[in-house]
Write a protein that holds these residues in place. Structure first.
Motif, PDB file in Angstrom:
ATOM      1  N   LEU A 197      -6.368  -1.237 -10.017  1.00 36.42           N
ATOM      2  CA  LEU A 197      -7.563  -0.497  -9.611  1.00 36.42           C
ATOM      3  C   LEU A 197      -8.145  -1.039  -8.308  1.00 36.42           C
ATOM      4  O   LEU A 197      -8.326  -0.289  -7.338  1.00 36.42           O
ATOM      5  N   VAL A 198      -8.429  -2.342  -8.282  1.00 34.74           N
ATOM      6  CA  VAL A 198      -9.062  -2.902  -7.084  1.00 34.74           C
ATOM      7  C   VAL A 198      -8.079  -2.933  -5.916  1.00 34.74           C
ATOM      8  O   VAL A 198      -8.482  -2.758  -4.748  1.00 34.74           O
ATOM      9  N   THR A 257      -5.664  -0.753  -5.322  1.00 34.78           N
ATOM     10  CA  THR A 257      -5.534   0.608  -4.789  1.00 34.78           C
ATOM     11  C   THR A 257      -6.774   1.003  -3.993  1.00 34.78           C
ATOM     12  O   THR A 257      -6.677   1.638  -2.933  1.00 34.78           O
ATOM     13  N   LEU A 258      -7.946   0.624  -4.499  1.00 36.85           N
ATOM     14  CA  LEU A 258      -9.181   0.939  -3.771  1.00 36.85           C
ATOM     15  C   LEU A 258      -9.235   0.223  -2.425  1.00 36.85           C
ATOM     16  O   LEU A 258      -9.750   0.781  -1.442  1.00 36.85           O
ATOM     17  N   ARG A 259      -8.694  -0.990  -2.374  1.00 33.83           N
ATOM     18  CA  ARG A 259      -8.774  -1.775  -1.138  1.00 33.83           C
ATOM     19  C   ARG A 259      -7.620  -1.488  -0.191  1.00 33.83           C
ATOM     20  O   ARG A 259      -7.812  -1.355   1.027  1.00 33.83           O
ATOM     21  N   GLY A 264      -1.790  -0.995  -3.509  1.00 33.57           N
ATOM     22  CA  GLY A 264      -2.268  -1.369  -4.831  1.00 33.57           C
ATOM     23  C   GLY A 264      -1.165  -1.836  -5.761  1.00 33.57           C
ATOM     24  O   GLY A 264      -1.344  -2.777  -6.538  1.00 33.57           O
ATOM     25  N   GLY A 294      -4.963   0.967  -0.806  1.00 31.45           N
ATOM     26  CA  GLY A 294      -4.379   2.301  -0.871  1.00 31.45           C
ATOM     27  C   GLY A 294      -3.225   2.403  -1.860  1.00 31.45           C
ATOM     28  O   GLY A 294      -2.748   1.428  -2.425  1.00 31.45           O
ATOM     29  N   TRP A 295      -2.785   3.652  -2.050  1.00 25.75           N
ATOM     30  CA  TRP A 295      -1.692   3.978  -2.979  1.00 25.75           C
ATOM     31  C   TRP A 295      -0.409   4.092  -2.152  1.00 25.75           C
ATOM     32  O   TRP A 295      -0.094   5.127  -1.601  1.00 25.75           O
ATOM     33  N   THR A 320      -6.815  -4.057 -13.866  1.00 29.56           N
ATOM     34  CA  THR A 320      -7.828  -4.407 -12.873  1.00 29.56           C
ATOM     35  C   THR A 320      -7.213  -4.604 -11.501  1.00 29.56           C
ATOM     36  O   THR A 320      -7.759  -4.151 -10.480  1.00 29.56           O
TER      37      THR A 320
END
Length: 288
Positions: free
Chosen positions: A152-153, A155-157, A77, A159-160, A149
């Motif tokens: 967020l997107v 990291t969701l897609r 992310g 990972g961190w 944004t």
């Protein structure tokens, strides 16, 4: 009991005219504000979707460097956020800041409403100050929305994960986030030059498109001149010379010399442009 000065309405306070909140809400209702901020949210989603169409091609058109950046963007992310900032910083963010700061006064003049605002009466300096603060607030909000944004997107897609770049060693997520915040802070300072130039043009012309386009074109011209090495040390005085110094904030160790020079240059140019804008506006005849 307070007595009103000669020629002044009882209870009139210049500081109470044109409150920041009212102007902020007024600009929020405008279509250009909604579209600009909406696109800041939409862009990371477009980039994310584009990454899903991986053709598997190798080195198309010899774009090795850009391909490596794309590869890093999909590794976490933080890296996705860095890529989104990288592809937006040189043009898109310039246009958005120029739009908010260049349209704010010129549009009022083109609509014929500027003289009515001053007839309320709103002191000229206050009108200009409030409009500038609102424009800068929306410019900062656009930058935050883009980065937020993307983070967020991304990291969701993806990972961190640690932050990686072509100019630094791998950085742990916490440190990488702090580096990204520093990058955003420096970009905000650099974009003050665009804000100042667009605002100066906005009080000079009644054509909002001319103010916005003029600021963008002059920024592009400065960028072109900065590539001409024959200019030598003169390039140091160009407002765009240190525009990419934020890359030093990602290096190991952190390189801050150009960041400091760039910040001083940007603040100096922005202050000069804003000063000229206030000087011009407080002395011009308002006919529209």
């Amino acid at each position: 009991m307070a007595v009103a000065e000669a020629g002044e309405a009882r209870g009139y306070r210049p500081s109470a005219t044109m409150p920041f909140g009212a102007e902020f809400r007024r600009q929020a209702s405008r279509r250009r504000t909604q579209l600009a901020l909406g696109f800041m949210v939409l862009l990371p989603l477009i980039i994310l979707i584009a990454f899903q169409f991986d053709s598997g091609g190798d080195d198309d058109n010899g774009r090795n460097e850009f391909s490596s950046l794309v590869g890093l963007a999909t590794s976490g992310g933080l890296n996705f956020t860095l890529f989104s900032i990288f592809v937006s910083a040189s043009f898109l963010l310039v246009v958005v800041v120029a739009l908010f700061c260049g349209d704010t006064v010129a549009s009022e003049a083109s609509w014929g409403s500027l003289r009515y605002l001053l007839a309320v009466p709103v002191p000229r300096a206050r009108l200009l100050a409030v409009k500038l603060l609102v424009a800068l607030t929306y410019s900062g909000l656009a930058l935050i929305l883009l980065a937020g944004t993307a983070l967020l997107v991304g990291t969701l897609r993806y990972g961190w994960s640690p932050l990686r770049s072509t100019v630094a060693a791998e950085l742990e997520p916490t440190e990488g986030l702090l580096r990204l915040l520093a990058v955003l802070g420096y970009l905000a300072v650099v974009l003050l030059v665009v804000a100042g130039l667009a605002f100066l043009l906005s009080v000079t012309t009644d054509a909002a498109l001319g103010a916005v386009g003029g600021a963008v074109l002059l920024w592009i011209l400065s960028s072109i001149l900065d590539q001409i090495t024959a200019l030598g040390a003169l390039r140091d005085f160009l407002p765009t010379h240190f525009s990419t110094a934020w890359l030093g904030l990602l290096s190991t160790p952190v390189q801050t010399d150009d960041v400091v020079r760039g910040s001083i240059s940007a603040i100096s140019y922005a202050t000069l442009f804003w000063g000229l804008a206030f000087w011009r506006f407080t002395r011009k005849d308002i006919t529209s």
